[in-house]
Enzyme design. Structure first.
Site: not given
Length: 210
Positions: A10, A31-32, A64, A115, A119
């Protein structure tokens, strides 16, 4: 002892793991591929299992998303709540004494905004897991080149200079901040020994980054 990390591909994470790598081994779960030398890949649901048998000192989450990017509230919650907390629990079980989390300015478990409420609830849940030290970073709008397209955040970055002028004093915590500064601030916090729960807004993050 190792630093375990999620969110390494990210905006903040891809700048953070190289800063940490120079001090300790950094185990990235993702994931990658992120490019980190030590990495285990799998689905988010598999990440906790990937920590079994590891000895972790510090755990870091820069993971995130947004509701729009995730596609639905359920998908967003799967990332920003469930994946983060499952990782935190697994890291604590692996011996981690210190947890660092990128949260959001305005995070509040009692907020009317869904949101910001999520958090805040995640912050409280992490703090309750028994880590010796928890650092919660609450940056404003993150500036930087994203690999995905987030139109609302892109518009925000376009007006960031104006927002920076308007959001001064007590409102500075909501101002835009460069993701690289957040990464440097987190790197400065990693390994600190003083116990407790610490919350860092823009002003504190910038100070840590220098």
């Amino acid at each position: 002892m190792t630093i375990a990390m999620i969110g390494a591909t990210g905006l903040v994470g891809r700048q953070l793991w190289p800063l940490l790598q120079g001090r300790q081994d950094v185990l990235v779960l993702g994931r990658r591929p992120s490019g980190a030398p030590l990495e285990k890949l799998g689905t988010m649901e598999e990440w906790p299992g990937l920590l079994r048998g590891e000895r972790i000192d510090t755990a870091v989450s820069t993971l995130g998303s947004t509701r729009k990017a995730a596609g639905s509230w359920a998908a967003f919650e799967a990332v920003d709540r469930h994946a983060v907390l499952a990782f935190a629990e697994a890291a604590r079980a692996a011996g981690a004494r210190h947890f660092l989390l990128v949260s959001s300015s305005g995070a509040d478990a009692h907020s009317r905004n869904a949101y910001l409420r999520l958090k805040g609830e995640v912050e409280e849940a992490v703090a309750a897991l028994g880590f010796e030290r928890v650092d919660l970073l609450r940056p404003g709008l993150l500036l930087g080149q994203r690999s995905d397209r987030r139109l609302a955040e892109g518009a925000g970055q376009a007006v960031a200079p104006l927002l920076g002028l308007l959001l001064r004093g007590p409102l500075d915590r909501y101002a835009p901040i460069d993701a690289g500064q957040v990464a440097k601030g987190m790197a400065a916090l990693a390994g600190r020994r003083e116990p407790g729960v610490y919350r860092h807004h823009n002003r504190e993050i910038r100070a840590l980054a220098h």
